[in-house]
Design a protein around this motif. Structure first.
Motif, PDB file in Angstrom:
ATOM      1  N   LEU A 177      37.893 -43.906  -6.001  1.00 10.70           N
ATOM      2  CA  LEU A 177      38.170 -43.792  -4.567  1.00 10.70           C
ATOM      3  C   LEU A 177      38.597 -42.383  -4.188  1.00 10.70           C
ATOM      4  O   LEU A 177      38.158 -41.840  -3.169  1.00 10.70           O
ATOM      5  N   GLN A 178      39.432 -41.776  -5.000  1.00 13.23           N
ATOM      6  CA  GLN A 178      39.862 -40.397  -4.733  1.00 13.23           C
ATOM      7  C   GLN A 178      38.688 -39.437  -4.876  1.00 13.23           C
ATOM      8  O   GLN A 178      38.515 -38.533  -4.052  1.00 13.23           O
ATOM      9  N   SER A 179      37.871 -39.650  -5.897  1.00 14.90           N
ATOM     10  CA  SER A 179      36.708 -38.796  -6.125  1.00 14.90           C
ATOM     11  C   SER A 179      35.723 -38.898  -4.960  1.00 14.90           C
ATOM     12  O   SER A 179      35.167 -37.891  -4.510  1.00 14.90           O
ATOM     13  N   GLU A 180      35.519 -40.113  -4.469  1.00 12.84           N
ATOM     14  CA  GLU A 180      34.619 -40.299  -3.338  1.00 12.84           C
ATOM     15  C   GLU A 180      35.149 -39.565  -2.103  1.00 12.84           C
ATOM     16  O   GLU A 180      34.400 -38.901  -1.385  1.00 12.84           O
ATOM     17  N   LYS A 181      36.461 -39.651  -1.874  1.00 10.20           N
ATOM     18  CA  LYS A 181      37.033 -38.973  -0.712  1.00 10.20           C
ATOM     19  C   LYS A 181      36.932 -37.463  -0.865  1.00 10.20           C
ATOM     20  O   LYS A 181      36.611 -36.750   0.082  1.00 10.20           O
ATOM     21  N   ILE A 182      37.164 -36.945  -2.068  1.00 10.72           N
ATOM     22  CA  ILE A 182      37.024 -35.505  -2.312  1.00 10.72           C
ATOM     23  C   ILE A 182      35.594 -35.066  -1.980  1.00 10.72           C
ATOM     24  O   ILE A 182      35.382 -34.075  -1.289  1.00 10.72           O
ATOM     25  N   LEU A 183      34.619 -35.807  -2.473  1.00  7.37           N
ATOM     26  CA  LEU A 183      33.223 -35.461  -2.200  1.00  7.37           C
ATOM     27  C   LEU A 183      32.879 -35.584  -0.718  1.00  7.37           C
ATOM     28  O   LEU A 183      32.162 -34.750  -0.175  1.00  7.37           O
ATOM     29  N   ASN A 184      33.398 -36.608  -0.052  1.00  9.99           N
ATOM     30  CA  ASN A 184      33.134 -36.764   1.385  1.00  9.99           C
ATOM     31  C   ASN A 184      33.703 -35.590   2.181  1.00  9.99           C
ATOM     32  O   ASN A 184      33.044 -35.075   3.084  1.00  9.99           O
ATOM     33  N   ILE A 185      34.907 -35.163   1.830  1.00  4.82           N
ATOM     34  CA  ILE A 185      35.512 -34.020   2.516  1.00  4.82           C
ATOM     35  C   ILE A 185      34.735 -32.751   2.181  1.00  4.82           C
ATOM     36  O   ILE A 185      34.468 -31.925   3.055  1.00  4.82           O
ATOM     37  N   TYR A 186      34.338 -32.617   0.940  1.00  5.49           N
ATOM     38  CA  TYR A 186      33.547 -31.463   0.486  1.00  5.49           C
ATOM     39  C   TYR A 186      32.239 -31.364   1.280  1.00  5.49           C
ATOM     40  O   TYR A 186      31.882 -30.302   1.790  1.00  5.49           O
ATOM     41  N   PHE A 191      40.376 -32.680 -12.682  1.00  9.13           N
ATOM     42  CA  PHE A 191      41.171 -31.742 -11.892  1.00  9.13           C
ATOM     43  C   PHE A 191      40.644 -30.320 -12.031  1.00  9.13           C
ATOM     44  O   PHE A 191      40.730 -29.539 -11.099  1.00  9.13           O
ATOM     45  N   SER A 192      40.048 -29.989 -13.177  1.00 12.18           N
ATOM     46  CA  SER A 192      39.495 -28.630 -13.351  1.00 12.18           C
ATOM     47  C   SER A 192      38.406 -28.349 -12.319  1.00 12.18           C
ATOM     48  O   SER A 192      38.327 -27.250 -11.766  1.00 12.18           O
ATOM     49  N   LYS A 193      37.564 -29.334 -12.009  1.00 12.06           N
ATOM     50  CA  LYS A 193      36.552 -29.159 -10.959  1.00 12.06           C
ATOM     51  C   LYS A 193      37.200 -29.165  -9.587  1.00 12.06           C
ATOM     52  O   LYS A 193      36.815 -28.402  -8.706  1.00 12.06           O
ATOM     53  N   PHE A 194      38.175 -30.019  -9.412  1.00 14.66           N
ATOM     54  CA  PHE A 194      38.880 -30.076  -8.137  1.00 14.66           C
ATOM     55  C   PHE A 194      39.588 -28.747  -7.854  1.00 14.66           C
ATOM     56  O   PHE A 194      39.657 -28.311  -6.713  1.00 14.66           O
ATOM     57  N   ASN A 195      40.082 -28.092  -8.885  1.00  6.67           N
ATOM     58  CA  ASN A 195      40.733 -26.792  -8.726  1.00  6.67           C
ATOM     59  C   ASN A 195      39.809 -25.788  -8.052  1.00  6.67           C
ATOM     60  O   ASN A 195      40.247 -24.957  -7.264  1.00  6.67           O
ATOM     61  N   ARG A 209      47.265 -31.876 -12.299  1.00  7.69           N
ATOM     62  CA  ARG A 209      46.886 -30.519 -12.696  1.00  7.69           C
ATOM     63  C   ARG A 209      47.399 -30.216 -14.101  1.00  7.69           C
ATOM     64  O   ARG A 209      46.655 -29.763 -14.960  1.00  7.69           O
ATOM     65  N   LYS A 210      48.675 -30.483 -14.322  1.00  7.18           N
ATOM     66  CA  LYS A 210      49.310 -30.168 -15.606  1.00  7.18           C
ATOM     67  C   LYS A 210      48.681 -30.956 -16.759  1.00  7.18           C
ATOM     68  O   LYS A 210      48.436 -30.411 -17.829  1.00  7.18           O
ATOM     69  N   GLU A 211      48.410 -32.231 -16.519  1.00  8.38           N
ATOM     70  CA  GLU A 211      47.880 -33.104 -17.572  1.00  8.38           C
ATOM     71  C   GLU A 211      46.360 -33.149 -17.599  1.00  8.38           C
ATOM     72  O   GLU A 211      45.776 -33.905 -18.367  1.00  8.38           O
ATOM     73  N   ARG A 212      45.721 -32.340 -16.745  1.00 16.09           N
ATOM     74  CA  ARG A 212      44.252 -32.268 -16.667  1.00 16.09           C
ATOM     75  C   ARG A 212      43.628 -33.653 -16.489  1.00 16.09           C
ATOM     76  O   ARG A 212      42.669 -34.020 -17.169  1.00 16.09           O
ATOM     77  N   LYS A 213      44.186 -34.387 -15.560  1.00  9.42           N
ATOM     78  CA  LYS A 213      43.713 -35.747 -15.298  1.00  9.42           C
ATOM     79  C   LYS A 213      42.429 -35.736 -14.479  1.00  9.42           C
ATOM     80  O   LYS A 213      42.042 -34.729 -13.907  1.00  9.42           O
ATOM     81  N   THR A 214      41.829 -36.907 -14.405  1.00  5.37           N
ATOM     82  CA  THR A 214      40.620 -37.130 -13.612  1.00  5.37           C
ATOM     83  C   THR A 214      40.970 -38.080 -12.482  1.00  5.37           C
ATOM     84  O   THR A 214      41.672 -39.077 -12.699  1.00  5.37           O
TER      85      THR A 214
END
Length: 144
Positions: free
Chosen positions: A77-86, A36-40, A68-73
């Motif tokens: 599938l979510q990571s792939e979608k984040i990168l695709n949108i990015y 989440f820190s990178k996603f931020n 965000r609060k728990e600093r999760k990863t």
């Protein structure tokens, strides 16, 4: 708009500009998940709200806040979608000559997209790929 370099330990990731090393690096980022820190950093430099990202990723806004609060990863599938949108966003900025013009396009109903807001297609990979194809048509001067 802020520069998007090095958010994912890459130079700007754009569709169609990958060499083998960057492809493997992208795949490793997806496999490891995006913290989440990178996603931020993505969240603060893109025009999408946490509510938008929640919808894109198929998660509740409350779950996103907990991440965000728990600093999760994010999972693969979510990571792939984040990168695709990015990657799509960076490409769109390039095609439109700036973030302001691309942001307007994302929030304007488009007849070539069935009257949809382009942004509304970011909730699934098929929609993301469809937008990428649309950007290709725009880039080559074909009505989109």
């Amino acid at each position: 708009m802020k520069k998007h370099e090095n958010i994912f330990n890459e130079s700007v990731v754009v569709y169609g500009t990958h060499d083998n090393n960057s492809v493997y690096s992208i795949m490793e980022t997806i496999r490891s998940g995006i913290a989440f820190s990178k996603f931020n950093k993505v969240l603060s430099s893109f025009p999408f709200s946490l509510a938008d990202w929640s919808w894109f990723l198929g998660m509740s806004e409350r779950t996103m806040q907990r991440y965000r609060k728990e600093r999760k990863t994010f999972d693969k599938l979510q990571s792939e979608k984040i990168l695709n949108i990015y990657m799509l966003y960076n490409r769109g900025v390039k095609v439109f000559g700036g973030a302001e013009h691309f942001n307007i396009w994302l929030d304007t109903p488009n007849t070539a997209l069935g009257g949809e807001l382009p942004k509304k297609l970011l909730d699934n990979n098929f929609g993301i790929e469809f937008l990428n194809d649309t950007l290709t048509r725009i880039e080559h001067g074909i009505s989109a």
